[in-house]
Design a protein around this motif. Structure first.
Motif, PDB file in Angstrom:
ATOM      1  N   GLY A  10       0.822  -1.211   0.000  1.00  0.00           N
ATOM      2  CA  GLY A  10       0.000   0.000   0.000  1.00  0.00           C
ATOM      3  C   GLY A  10       0.856   1.260   0.000  1.00  0.00           C
ATOM      4  O   GLY A  10       1.906   1.317   0.634  1.00  0.00           O
ATOM      5  N   PHE A  11       0.403   2.262  -0.720  1.00  0.00           N
ATOM      6  CA  PHE A  11       1.151   3.512  -0.831  1.00  0.00           C
ATOM      7  C   PHE A  11       1.215   4.273   0.479  1.00  0.00           C
ATOM      8  O   PHE A  11       2.161   5.009   0.728  1.00  0.00           O
ATOM      9  N   LEU A  17      11.238   7.773  -0.538  1.00  0.00           N
ATOM     10  CA  LEU A  17      11.735   7.199  -1.786  1.00  0.00           C
ATOM     11  C   LEU A  17      13.248   7.309  -1.819  1.00  0.00           C
ATOM     12  O   LEU A  17      13.800   8.348  -1.472  1.00  0.00           O
ATOM     13  N   HIS A  18      13.901   6.261  -2.237  1.00  0.00           N
ATOM     14  CA  HIS A  18      15.353   6.237  -2.414  1.00  0.00           C
ATOM     15  C   HIS A  18      15.588   6.323  -3.920  1.00  0.00           C
ATOM     16  O   HIS A  18      15.355   5.359  -4.637  1.00  0.00           O
ATOM     17  N   LEU A  19      16.045   7.480  -4.375  1.00  0.00           N
ATOM     18  CA  LEU A  19      16.216   7.729  -5.802  1.00  0.00           C
ATOM     19  C   LEU A  19      17.685   7.605  -6.184  1.00  0.00           C
ATOM     20  O   LEU A  19      18.536   8.294  -5.632  1.00  0.00           O
ATOM     21  N   GLU A  44      14.015   9.985 -18.102  1.00  0.00           N
ATOM     22  CA  GLU A  44      12.572  10.176 -18.216  1.00  0.00           C
ATOM     23  C   GLU A  44      11.805   9.162 -17.368  1.00  0.00           C
ATOM     24  O   GLU A  44      10.740   9.474 -16.830  1.00  0.00           O
ATOM     25  N   ALA A  45      12.343   7.954 -17.238  1.00  0.00           N
ATOM     26  CA  ALA A  45      11.691   6.932 -16.409  1.00  0.00           C
ATOM     27  C   ALA A  45      11.797   7.293 -14.929  1.00  0.00           C
ATOM     28  O   ALA A  45      10.831   7.125 -14.172  1.00  0.00           O
ATOM     29  N   LEU A  46      12.955   7.798 -14.509  1.00  0.00           N
ATOM     30  CA  LEU A  46      13.104   8.229 -13.117  1.00  0.00           C
ATOM     31  C   LEU A  46      12.143   9.378 -12.817  1.00  0.00           C
ATOM     32  O   LEU A  46      11.495   9.405 -11.775  1.00  0.00           O
ATOM     33  N   GLN A  47      12.067  10.312 -13.750  1.00  0.00           N
ATOM     34  CA  GLN A  47      11.165  11.446 -13.574  1.00  0.00           C
ATOM     35  C   GLN A  47       9.713  10.980 -13.484  1.00  0.00           C
ATOM     36  O   GLN A  47       8.966  11.412 -12.605  1.00  0.00           O
ATOM     37  N   ALA A  48       9.308  10.093 -14.372  1.00  0.00           N
ATOM     38  CA  ALA A  48       7.935   9.587 -14.351  1.00  0.00           C
ATOM     39  C   ALA A  48       7.631   8.868 -13.042  1.00  0.00           C
ATOM     40  O   ALA A  48       6.526   8.969 -12.505  1.00  0.00           O
ATOM     41  N   PHE A  49       8.615   8.170 -12.502  1.00  0.00           N
ATOM     42  CA  PHE A  49       8.435   7.452 -11.241  1.00  0.00           C
ATOM     43  C   PHE A  49       8.172   8.428 -10.094  1.00  0.00           C
ATOM     44  O   PHE A  49       7.195   8.290  -9.366  1.00  0.00           O
ATOM     45  N   LEU A  51       7.225  11.477 -10.224  1.00  0.00           N
ATOM     46  CA  LEU A  51       6.080  12.352 -10.458  1.00  0.00           C
ATOM     47  C   LEU A  51       4.754  11.608 -10.554  1.00  0.00           C
ATOM     48  O   LEU A  51       3.711  12.228 -10.776  1.00  0.00           O
ATOM     49  N   HIS A  52       4.793  10.295 -10.393  1.00  0.00           N
ATOM     50  CA  HIS A  52       3.545   9.530 -10.389  1.00  0.00           C
ATOM     51  C   HIS A  52       2.658  10.086  -9.271  1.00  0.00           C
ATOM     52  O   HIS A  52       3.134  10.394  -8.181  1.00  0.00           O
ATOM     53  N   PRO A  53       1.364  10.245  -9.531  1.00  0.00           N
ATOM     54  CA  PRO A  53       0.474  10.838  -8.520  1.00  0.00           C
ATOM     55  C   PRO A  53       0.550  10.177  -7.145  1.00  0.00           C
ATOM     56  O   PRO A  53       0.371  10.845  -6.127  1.00  0.00           O
ATOM     57  N   LYS A  54       0.830   8.899  -7.084  1.00  0.00           N
ATOM     58  CA  LYS A  54       0.921   8.211  -5.789  1.00  0.00           C
ATOM     59  C   LYS A  54       2.266   8.447  -5.100  1.00  0.00           C
ATOM     60  O   LYS A  54       2.424   8.144  -3.924  1.00  0.00           O
ATOM     61  N   MET A  55       3.258   8.973  -5.825  1.00  0.00           N
ATOM     62  CA  MET A  55       4.604   9.152  -5.272  1.00  0.00           C
ATOM     63  C   MET A  55       4.969  10.608  -5.025  1.00  0.00           C
ATOM     64  O   MET A  55       5.865  10.890  -4.248  1.00  0.00           O
ATOM     65  N   MET A  56       4.276  11.534  -5.674  1.00  0.00           N
ATOM     66  CA  MET A  56       4.678  12.945  -5.650  1.00  0.00           C
ATOM     67  C   MET A  56       4.795  13.542  -4.258  1.00  0.00           C
ATOM     68  O   MET A  56       5.594  14.436  -4.034  1.00  0.00           O
ATOM     69  N   HIS A  57       4.016  13.077  -3.315  1.00  0.00           N
ATOM     70  CA  HIS A  57       4.010  13.659  -1.969  1.00  0.00           C
ATOM     71  C   HIS A  57       5.055  13.028  -1.042  1.00  0.00           C
ATOM     72  O   HIS A  57       5.244  13.493   0.071  1.00  0.00           O
ATOM     73  N   ILE A  58       5.740  11.990  -1.499  1.00  0.00           N
ATOM     74  CA  ILE A  58       6.666  11.247  -0.645  1.00  0.00           C
ATOM     75  C   ILE A  58       8.055  11.888  -0.714  1.00  0.00           C
ATOM     76  O   ILE A  58       8.568  12.139  -1.800  1.00  0.00           O
ATOM     77  N   PRO A  59       8.676  12.159   0.432  1.00  0.00           N
ATOM     78  CA  PRO A  59      10.025  12.724   0.425  1.00  0.00           C
ATOM     79  C   PRO A  59      11.019  11.799  -0.278  1.00  0.00           C
ATOM     80  O   PRO A  59      10.842  10.579  -0.308  1.00  0.00           O
ATOM     81  N   ILE A  60      12.069  12.403  -0.838  1.00  0.00           N
ATOM     82  CA  ILE A  60      13.065  11.664  -1.616  1.00  0.00           C
ATOM     83  C   ILE A  60      14.443  11.826  -0.992  1.00  0.00           C
ATOM     84  O   ILE A  60      14.845  12.931  -0.633  1.00  0.00           O
ATOM     85  N   ILE A  61      15.158  10.718  -0.896  1.00  0.00           N
ATOM     86  CA  ILE A  61      16.592  10.733  -0.626  1.00  0.00           C
ATOM     87  C   ILE A  61      17.260  10.340  -1.929  1.00  0.00           C
ATOM     88  O   ILE A  61      16.948   9.301  -2.505  1.00  0.00           O
ATOM     89  N   MET A  62      18.153  11.189  -2.402  1.00  0.00           N
ATOM     90  CA  MET A  62      18.847  10.927  -3.662  1.00  0.00           C
ATOM     91  C   MET A  62      20.249  10.418  -3.325  1.00  0.00           C
ATOM     92  O   MET A  62      20.960  11.010  -2.524  1.00  0.00           O
TER      93      MET A  62
END
Length: 86
Positions: A10-11, A17-19, A44-49, A51-62
């Motif tokens: 579940g989202f 997110l670990h980018l 483009e695949a990383l960006q789409a991932f 920016l997916h509506p279910k992922m956009m609100h999740i903090p990212i560690i790059m």
């Protein structure tokens, strides 16, 4: 992928997110990070991932390979641009 996440963990249980990109191909079991625009996953695949509506609100560690601070800042700006936060 997104359907599998929705059906299993579940989202709402994803807190972070670990980018990163990689030099290895899928299933290679290599943990060799690449710059976001230089690995085997298309930018483009990383960006789409992320920016997916279910992922956009999740903090990212790059996670990048060792690079100069200026290069790290460039990649951080890139991801922030994706989110429209610059």
């Amino acid at each position: 992928f997104f359907a599998k996440v929705a059906d299993t963990i579940g989202f709402d249980r994803i807190a972070l997110l670990h980018l990163n990109n990689t030099h290895g191909q899928a299933g290679s079991c290599l943990d060799r990070h690449a710059l976001l625009d230089k690995g085997s996953i298309e930018l483009e695949a990383l960006q789409a991932f992320v920016l997916h509506p279910k992922m956009m609100h999740i903090p990212i560690i790059m996670e990048l390979p060792p690079v100069a601070p200026e290069q790290e800042a460039e990649h951080l700006r890139l991801v922030r641009e994706w989110h429209g936060t610059l």
